[in-house]
Design a protein around this motif. Sequence first.
Motif, PDB file in Angstrom:
ATOM      1  N   CYS A  71     -35.278  -4.012  54.593  1.00  0.00           N
ATOM      2  CA  CYS A  71     -36.723  -4.187  54.578  1.00  0.00           C
ATOM      3  C   CYS A  71     -37.043  -5.288  53.577  1.00  0.00           C
ATOM      4  CB  CYS A  71     -37.427  -2.893  54.173  1.00  0.00           C
ATOM      5  SG  CYS A  71     -36.952  -1.493  55.199  1.00  0.00           S
ATOM      6  N   LYS A  72     -37.390  -6.446  54.058  1.00  0.00           N
ATOM      7  CA  LYS A  72     -37.653  -7.576  53.183  1.00  0.00           C
ATOM      8  C   LYS A  72     -38.885  -7.313  52.333  1.00  0.00           C
ATOM      9  CE  LYS A  72     -38.165 -12.593  53.197  1.00  0.00           C
ATOM     10  NZ  LYS A  72     -38.235 -13.812  54.030  1.00  0.00           N
ATOM     11  N   VAL A  73     -38.796  -7.645  51.049  1.00  0.00           N
ATOM     12  CA  VAL A  73     -39.906  -7.474  50.136  1.00  0.00           C
ATOM     13  C   VAL A  73     -41.097  -8.296  50.614  1.00  0.00           C
ATOM     14  CG1 VAL A  73     -40.711  -7.992  47.807  1.00  0.00           C
ATOM     15  CG2 VAL A  73     -38.466  -6.945  48.141  1.00  0.00           C
ATOM     16  N   ASP A 106     -22.660  -7.403  54.574  1.00  0.00           N
ATOM     17  CA  ASP A 106     -22.352  -8.258  53.426  1.00  0.00           C
ATOM     18  C   ASP A 106     -23.474  -9.246  53.127  1.00  0.00           C
ATOM     19  OD1 ASP A 106     -20.159 -10.684  55.091  1.00  0.00           O
ATOM     20  OD2 ASP A 106     -22.121  -9.853  55.614  1.00  0.00           O
ATOM     21  N   SER A 107     -24.643  -9.062  53.723  1.00  0.00           N
ATOM     22  CA  SER A 107     -25.756  -9.968  53.452  1.00  0.00           C
ATOM     23  C   SER A 107     -26.162  -9.903  51.989  1.00  0.00           C
ATOM     24  CB  SER A 107     -26.953  -9.600  54.318  1.00  0.00           C
ATOM     25  OG  SER A 107     -28.083 -10.341  53.943  1.00  0.00           O
ATOM     26  N   GLN A 108     -26.617 -11.032  51.453  1.00  0.00           N
ATOM     27  CA  GLN A 108     -27.021 -11.080  50.063  1.00  0.00           C
ATOM     28  C   GLN A 108     -28.538 -10.988  49.889  1.00  0.00           C
ATOM     29  OE1 GLN A 108     -24.812 -11.105  47.389  1.00  0.00           O
ATOM     30  NE2 GLN A 108     -23.518 -10.575  49.136  1.00  0.00           N
ATOM     31  N   ARG A 109     -29.300 -11.095  50.999  1.00  0.00           N
ATOM     32  CA  ARG A 109     -30.754 -11.032  50.900  1.00  0.00           C
ATOM     33  C   ARG A 109     -31.227  -9.653  51.328  1.00  0.00           C
ATOM     34  NH1 ARG A 109     -33.653 -15.342  54.267  1.00  0.00           N
ATOM     35  NH2 ARG A 109     -35.419 -14.585  53.055  1.00  0.00           N
ATOM     36  N   PHE A 110     -31.894  -8.970  50.414  1.00  0.00           N
ATOM     37  CA  PHE A 110     -32.437  -7.686  50.834  1.00  0.00           C
ATOM     38  C   PHE A 110     -33.511  -7.222  49.865  1.00  0.00           C
ATOM     39  CE2 PHE A 110     -30.807  -4.515  47.863  1.00  0.00           C
ATOM     40  CZ  PHE A 110     -29.822  -5.229  47.208  1.00  0.00           C
ATOM     41  N   ALA A 148     -30.503  -9.611  45.615  1.00  0.00           N
ATOM     42  CA  ALA A 148     -30.133  -8.266  45.170  1.00  0.00           C
ATOM     43  C   ALA A 148     -30.401  -8.105  43.677  1.00  0.00           C
ATOM     44  CB  ALA A 148     -28.651  -8.012  45.462  1.00  0.00           C
ATOM     45  N   THR A 149     -30.923  -6.945  43.289  1.00  0.00           N
ATOM     46  CA  THR A 149     -31.176  -6.674  41.881  1.00  0.00           C
ATOM     47  C   THR A 149     -29.878  -6.280  41.183  1.00  0.00           C
ATOM     48  OG1 THR A 149     -31.708  -4.377  42.382  1.00  0.00           O
ATOM     49  CG2 THR A 149     -33.537  -5.928  42.311  1.00  0.00           C
ATOM     50  N   MET A 173     -41.505  -7.015  38.347  1.00  0.00           N
ATOM     51  CA  MET A 173     -40.984  -5.788  38.943  1.00  0.00           C
ATOM     52  C   MET A 173     -41.072  -5.800  40.467  1.00  0.00           C
ATOM     53  SD  MET A 173     -40.143  -4.168  36.224  1.00  0.00           S
ATOM     54  CE  MET A 173     -39.904  -2.483  36.763  1.00  0.00           C
ATOM     55  N   PHE A 174     -41.543  -6.911  41.056  1.00  0.00           N
ATOM     56  CA  PHE A 174     -41.776  -6.931  42.497  1.00  0.00           C
ATOM     57  C   PHE A 174     -40.514  -6.638  43.302  1.00  0.00           C
ATOM     58  CE2 PHE A 174     -45.745  -9.904  42.593  1.00  0.00           C
ATOM     59  CZ  PHE A 174     -46.513  -8.850  42.142  1.00  0.00           C
ATOM     60  N   ARG A 175     -39.352  -7.075  42.819  1.00  0.00           N
ATOM     61  CA  ARG A 175     -38.131  -6.905  43.622  1.00  0.00           C
ATOM     62  C   ARG A 175     -37.777  -5.443  43.825  1.00  0.00           C
ATOM     63  NH1 ARG A 175     -33.003 -10.242  42.132  1.00  0.00           N
ATOM     64  NH2 ARG A 175     -33.308  -9.339  40.084  1.00  0.00           N
ATOM     65  N   LYS A 176     -38.033  -4.620  42.842  1.00  0.00           N
ATOM     66  CA  LYS A 176     -37.548  -3.242  42.935  1.00  0.00           C
ATOM     67  C   LYS A 176     -38.656  -2.194  43.005  1.00  0.00           C
ATOM     68  CE  LYS A 176     -36.946  -2.216  37.985  1.00  0.00           C
ATOM     69  NZ  LYS A 176     -35.950  -1.807  36.965  1.00  0.00           N
ATOM     70  N   SER A 177     -39.907  -2.608  42.900  1.00  0.00           N
ATOM     71  CA  SER A 177     -40.991  -1.623  42.863  1.00  0.00           C
ATOM     72  C   SER A 177     -42.057  -1.945  43.896  1.00  0.00           C
ATOM     73  CB  SER A 177     -41.606  -1.568  41.460  1.00  0.00           C
ATOM     74  OG  SER A 177     -42.764  -0.757  41.452  1.00  0.00           O
TER      75      SER A 177
END
Length: 476
Positions: free
Chosen positions: A25-27, A8-12, A55-56, A207-211
Motif C-alpha cells: 500500500c503506497k504511502v 524483493d521490492s524496495q518501495r513500500f 523502507a523504514t 513520521m509520514f512514512r510509518k504513521s
Amino acid sequence: KIMLFYKDSQRFGHRVAFRGIYFFCKVELPAAFLDRLQRDYPAEYGQRREAFYAATGVSVNVHPRKFLRLYPGRMLAWNPIGFLLDERPSFIYDPWFHGGAYYVQESGSQLVGKVFSMLQLPEHPVVLDLCAAPGGKSVHLANLISGNGVLVSNEPIKGRLGVLQENIVKSGWQNSIITQADPSAFHVHRNLFDVILVDAPCSGEGMFRKSEEARVQWTPDLVRFCAARQSRLLEEVWPALKPGGFLMYSTCTLNALENEAQLEQLLREPDARSVSLSLPEAWGLNPGTSNTACWYNWPGNGGGEGFFLGVVQKEGQTGGEKSNHGTTNKRLQLPQVNEWLLPETEVIDFDDGMYIITESTRHISSLLKRNIRVVQSGTAVGVLHGQKFKPDPALALSVAFNVAAVTALNLNDTIAFLCGDGVLPAQPREGWNAVAYEGLPLGWINFLGKRSNNLWPQSWRIRNRPASSLPNPFWF
C-alpha cells in the motif's frame, strides 16, 4: 491505492502477504504537503518525494555501561554507539531491552547527542530536556554526561510520565530528575541550565512514512498551530538558560515555519547569538537556512524518518557549577544494601527515603520544588520497615549496582520473571535476590523457601507471553 510488487521490492508503505503474494500500500502523502515540497525544492522534488516511499529502518542507541557485548549492526555516522539494524527483532522478548542496555531510537534523533558533545560546556553541566517523554533523548544525554552534572527530564503531560519514568529508571544514573510541569513554570528559574533541549511538539511530517495518523491529521493549519505553540515554548524557557549556555531545538517535521523560523525568532532576543558548527558532508545531512547551526536529516538518510536540529547560544560567560558533586552525607550503615553496591557508592537520606543521589542533583531538585512538581530525584534504594529492608526496583537497574551480587537466570526464566512470575533460580538464597540475565541486573525476587515473590513493576511486565520457542536476542 494498492500496487503489486515482488517480494524483493524496495518501495513500500505497508506490506500485506496473501497466498504468497505481497501487496504494498503506497504511502499517500497530503496534496498540500507535496505542493509545498515542490515549491521549496523544485530541483530535488522527485528525490525528496521518493524518500517517503523507501523502507523504514530501525536503530538502537546502546548504554555505554550496560551493553556488555560487541555492538551489533551498522554504526551510525553521528553516533559511535548507535546502530542501524538489518531488521526489526522482537525487542519485547529481549531481557536487555527491559534492563536498559539499549534504547530503540530513531537514527536522526541520535544527532542530538553528537551536537551536544560538540558544545563548549562546563565539566558538570545542568541540562533540561523540556518535553522529554518517552525519554529517548534524555537517556542519550544521561549517557553522555555519565553521572556528572544534572539532567532534568520534564514532561508537561501527566499521562506520559509513566513511560518517561520507566526509561529514566532503567538508564540507571543517579543524577537524573524527573519533573511534570508546563514549560512556563521554568521561566522563574533564571540562568539555571547550561543546556536546554526543546524537542518541540510538531506537525510530524517526518513520521509520514510509518504513521497513517500523521498523514491523515496533517494540514497547513496544523503547521501554523504548531509553529505558534513552538514560539511560546521557546519564549517561556529562554530565561532559564545560563549566559553562555545553549538551546538545542529539534522537531520531527520538515518545514521552515516550524524550524528555521523558530530559530530566527529566537535570534531576535537581545542576548541570543548564532552558533557555528560544521558536520561532515558525507553524513548526508542538509543544512537549514537559518543564521545559526541547523540541519535536516531527510527520510531515508541513515535509516531515519525525518528530523531537524538547530542550536542558539545565550551571550555571556558559561557559569560552571562549583558545588561538590559527590554526596555530603556519610554512607548509611545497611549491610543488606551495601553488598549490592559498588564500593564508592553512598546511600543517603533524602525526601524521607534512601537514595543514591549527587549533591548537585539534590540542590537542583530543591530549587525546582519551589514551583514545579518533582516526580523523582536520583535512584531510589528501598524502604526499611524496622529491621526488614525491601529494595526498590530502581536499585538493581542502577549503574552503581555491584553485578557480582546477582543470581543468574536462563532466558526462559528471565522472560517468566519479566512476565511477573515468581521464578525459582538454580541457587537462590533466602530473602531478596537480585536476578540478572547474561550479567545484566534486572530486578528482585524474594525467595521464601519453596516459592518466590516477584518485584518487577506491574506496569513494566510483558503482557503477551511468547507462544512458542523464544527468539535469540538480536545481539547474540
